[in-house]
Design a protein around this motif. Structure first.
Motif, PDB file in Angstrom:
ATOM      1  N   ALA A 159       0.836  -1.206   0.000  1.00 24.80           N
ATOM      2  CA  ALA A 159       0.000   0.000   0.000  1.00 24.80           C
ATOM      3  C   ALA A 159       0.871   1.257   0.000  1.00 24.80           C
ATOM      4  N   LYS A 160       1.928   1.256   0.801  1.00 21.96           N
ATOM      5  CA  LYS A 160       2.838   2.401   0.839  1.00 21.96           C
ATOM      6  C   LYS A 160       3.453   2.638  -0.539  1.00 21.96           C
ATOM      7  N   VAL A 161       3.882   1.551  -1.163  1.00 24.33           N
ATOM      8  CA  VAL A 161       4.521   1.643  -2.477  1.00 24.33           C
ATOM      9  C   VAL A 161       3.548   2.181  -3.527  1.00 24.33           C
ATOM     10  N   VAL A 162       2.322   1.685  -3.506  1.00 24.24           N
ATOM     11  CA  VAL A 162       1.305   2.134  -4.468  1.00 24.24           C
ATOM     12  C   VAL A 162       1.130   3.649  -4.389  1.00 24.24           C
ATOM     13  N   ILE A 163       1.054   4.171  -3.167  1.00 27.60           N
ATOM     14  CA  ILE A 163       0.831   5.613  -2.986  1.00 27.60           C
ATOM     15  C   ILE A 163       2.100   6.405  -3.306  1.00 27.60           C
ATOM     16  N   LEU A 164       3.256   5.900  -2.891  1.00 21.74           N
ATOM     17  CA  LEU A 164       4.502   6.603  -3.191  1.00 21.74           C
ATOM     18  C   LEU A 164       4.700   6.767  -4.698  1.00 21.74           C
ATOM     19  N   VAL A 165       4.387   5.725  -5.457  1.00 20.97           N
ATOM     20  CA  VAL A 165       4.508   5.801  -6.915  1.00 20.97           C
ATOM     21  C   VAL A 165       3.606   6.897  -7.470  1.00 20.97           C
ATOM     22  N   GLN A 166       2.376   6.983  -6.943  1.00 20.75           N
ATOM     23  CA  GLN A 166       1.441   8.002  -7.412  1.00 20.75           C
ATOM     24  C   GLN A 166       1.918   9.415  -7.066  1.00 20.75           C
ATOM     25  N   LEU A 167       2.755   9.536  -6.048  1.00 16.94           N
ATOM     26  CA  LEU A 167       3.225  10.863  -5.630  1.00 16.94           C
ATOM     27  C   LEU A 167       4.384  11.383  -6.475  1.00 16.94           C
ATOM     28  N   LEU A 168       5.004  10.524  -7.281  1.00 15.13           N
ATOM     29  CA  LEU A 168       6.167  10.963  -8.045  1.00 15.13           C
ATOM     30  C   LEU A 168       5.832  12.128  -8.976  1.00 15.13           C
ATOM     31  N   ALA A 169       4.720  12.020  -9.702  1.00 16.59           N
ATOM     32  CA  ALA A 169       4.358  13.092 -10.652  1.00 16.59           C
ATOM     33  C   ALA A 169       4.050  14.413  -9.945  1.00 16.59           C
ATOM     34  N   PRO A 170       3.165  14.415  -8.931  1.00 16.81           N
ATOM     35  CA  PRO A 170       2.926  15.697  -8.250  1.00 16.81           C
ATOM     36  C   PRO A 170       4.160  16.236  -7.543  1.00 16.81           C
ATOM     37  N   CYS A 171       5.009  15.352  -7.016  1.00 13.74           N
ATOM     38  CA  CYS A 171       6.253  15.826  -6.405  1.00 13.74           C
ATOM     39  C   CYS A 171       7.111  16.547  -7.448  1.00 13.74           C
ATOM     40  N   TYR A 172       7.266  15.917  -8.590  1.00 10.58           N
ATOM     41  CA  TYR A 172       8.116  16.472  -9.650  1.00 10.58           C
ATOM     42  C   TYR A 172       7.620  17.845 -10.083  1.00 10.58           C
ATOM     43  N   GLN A 173       6.291  17.988 -10.139  1.00 11.56           N
ATOM     44  CA  GLN A 173       5.700  19.238 -10.620  1.00 11.56           C
ATOM     45  C   GLN A 173       5.565  20.307  -9.541  1.00 11.56           C
ATOM     46  N   ILE A 174       5.168  19.881  -8.344  1.00  7.19           N
ATOM     47  CA  ILE A 174       4.799  20.846  -7.299  1.00  7.19           C
ATOM     48  C   ILE A 174       5.874  20.999  -6.230  1.00  7.19           C
ATOM     49  N   LYS A 175       6.495  19.867  -5.829  1.00  5.46           N
ATOM     50  CA  LYS A 175       7.478  19.897  -4.741  1.00  5.46           C
ATOM     51  C   LYS A 175       8.721  19.112  -5.166  1.00  5.46           C
ATOM     52  N   PRO A 176       9.500  19.631  -6.084  1.00 13.06           N
ATOM     53  CA  PRO A 176      10.646  18.864  -6.587  1.00 13.06           C
ATOM     54  C   PRO A 176      11.629  18.447  -5.499  1.00 13.06           C
ATOM     55  N   GLU A 177      11.674  19.198  -4.399  1.00 16.24           N
ATOM     56  CA  GLU A 177      12.575  18.812  -3.308  1.00 16.24           C
ATOM     57  C   GLU A 177      12.117  17.524  -2.622  1.00 16.24           C
ATOM     58  N   LEU A 178      10.840  17.154  -2.817  1.00 18.06           N
ATOM     59  CA  LEU A 178      10.317  15.928  -2.220  1.00 18.06           C
ATOM     60  C   LEU A 178      10.548  14.713  -3.113  1.00 18.06           C
ATOM     61  N   PHE A 179      10.803  14.951  -4.397  1.00 17.06           N
ATOM     62  CA  PHE A 179      10.969  13.860  -5.364  1.00 17.06           C
ATOM     63  C   PHE A 179      12.072  12.875  -4.941  1.00 17.06           C
ATOM     64  N   PRO A 180      13.290  13.337  -4.598  1.00 14.56           N
ATOM     65  CA  PRO A 180      14.330  12.376  -4.187  1.00 14.56           C
ATOM     66  C   PRO A 180      13.990  11.656  -2.885  1.00 14.56           C
ATOM     67  N   TRP A 181      13.283  12.329  -1.983  1.00 11.10           N
ATOM     68  CA  TRP A 181      12.892  11.676  -0.721  1.00 11.10           C
ATOM     69  C   TRP A 181      11.973  10.495  -1.011  1.00 11.10           C
ATOM     70  N   VAL A 182      10.974  10.725  -1.841  1.00  8.66           N
ATOM     71  CA  VAL A 182      10.018   9.660  -2.194  1.00  8.66           C
ATOM     72  C   VAL A 182      10.732   8.520  -2.916  1.00  8.66           C
ATOM     73  N   THR A 183      11.633   8.872  -3.828  1.00  6.69           N
ATOM     74  CA  THR A 183      12.383   7.851  -4.562  1.00  6.69           C
ATOM     75  C   THR A 183      13.213   6.991  -3.614  1.00  6.69           C
ATOM     76  N   CYS A 184      13.882   7.641  -2.678  1.00  5.04           N
ATOM     77  CA  CYS A 184      14.699   6.896  -1.701  1.00  5.04           C
ATOM     78  C   CYS A 184      13.837   5.991  -0.832  1.00  5.04           C
ATOM     79  N   LYS A 185      12.708   6.498  -0.392  1.00  2.00           N
ATOM     80  CA  LYS A 185      11.845   5.711   0.494  1.00  2.00           C
ATOM     81  C   LYS A 185      11.330   4.477  -0.236  1.00  2.00           C
ATOM     82  N   PHE A 186      10.884   4.644  -1.476  1.00  2.00           N
ATOM     83  CA  PHE A 186      10.416   3.511  -2.271  1.00  2.00           C
ATOM     84  C   PHE A 186      11.552   2.494  -2.433  1.00  2.00           C
ATOM     85  N   THR A 187      12.756   2.986  -2.735  1.00  2.00           N
ATOM     86  CA  THR A 187      13.906   2.097  -2.938  1.00  2.00           C
ATOM     87  C   THR A 187      14.189   1.284  -1.686  1.00  2.00           C
ATOM     88  N   GLN A 188      14.134   1.941  -0.528  1.00  2.00           N
ATOM     89  CA  GLN A 188      14.328   1.220   0.742  1.00  2.00           C
ATOM     90  C   GLN A 188      13.300   0.110   0.906  1.00  2.00           C
TER      91      GLN A 188
END
Length: 206
Positions: A159-188
């Motif tokens: 469930a966490k992964v499903v939502i994190l994936v969906q957040l990549l696009a809005p992060c990239y567009q709205i909060k680019p500083e959050l994009f690497p955080w989300v990517t790292c968390k998913f990778t972990q």
């Protein structure tokens, strides 16, 4: 019950063929055939139908109908994990309506319900911590080992992964500083709990 199932199957077939209007109608017909106490007597089918019709409504731009079906799930779901699909739909619908911030906050809210706290505006130090956590998870592993990880099976982590994936696009567009955080968390999560269909993309993004 047989007519309900037939309409459910017809809806999925229509949606699989991108006939979203027809799918919306089939799912609506199936819902109309359910008993008044369907959430108690036929929980799985009722949940699936509301999820499916919410998605068909989103795909046809019928956002009010989508919200009604989502509200039904949120009001009757037996647990948080059963709400994952409708939160995924809500995030996608906000993006479709150019509501990037609402999309982001919807995902962050649900992840907090799953005990994953996402910083709205992470500092450099926050990202460094997550990079260090990835390196720690990779200790003793080669990159090629990632391909041999088992499939993720823990429902909460999925469930966490499903939502994190969906957040990549809005992060990239709205909060680019959050994009690497989300990517790292998913990778972990992938390294720790196993691969998903999105893991290869996330590994390359990382």
């Amino acid at each position: 019950q047989k007519r309900t199932q037939l309409n459910l199957e017809a809806g999925h077939k229509a949606q699989g063929s991108a006939a979203y209007e027809a799918a919306f109608d089939y799912f609506g017909m199936a819902l109309s055939l359910l008993e008044a106490d369907c959430w108690q007597q036929r929980y799985s089918t009722t949940l699936e139908l509301h999820e499916a019709r919410a998605e068909a409504a989103y795909l046809t731009g019928q956002f009010e109908a989508m919200e009604r079906n989502i509200d039904q799930v949120l009001n009757h779901a037996k647990n948080k994990l059963d709400c994952t699909k409708v939160y995924e739909i809500k995030i996608q619908a906000h993006m479709a309506q150019q509501q990037g911030l609402e999309s982001l906050m919807t995902g962050i809210d649900f992840l907090s319900q799953l005990d994953l706290e996402v910083p709205e505006s992470p500092k450099v130090e926050d990202i460094q911590v997550e990079i260090a956590n990835v390196e720690k998870a990779m200790a003793g592993k080669k990159i090629s080992d990632l391909a041999e990880l088992p499939l993720m099976s823990d429902r909460t982590q999925i469930a966490k992964v499903v939502i994190l994936v969906q957040l990549l696009a809005p992060c990239y567009q709205i909060k680019p500083e959050l994009f690497p955080w989300v990517t790292c968390k998913f990778t972990q999560l992938s390294i720790q709990y196993g691969n998903t269909s999105q893991s290869a993309c996330i590994y390359s993004t990382y």
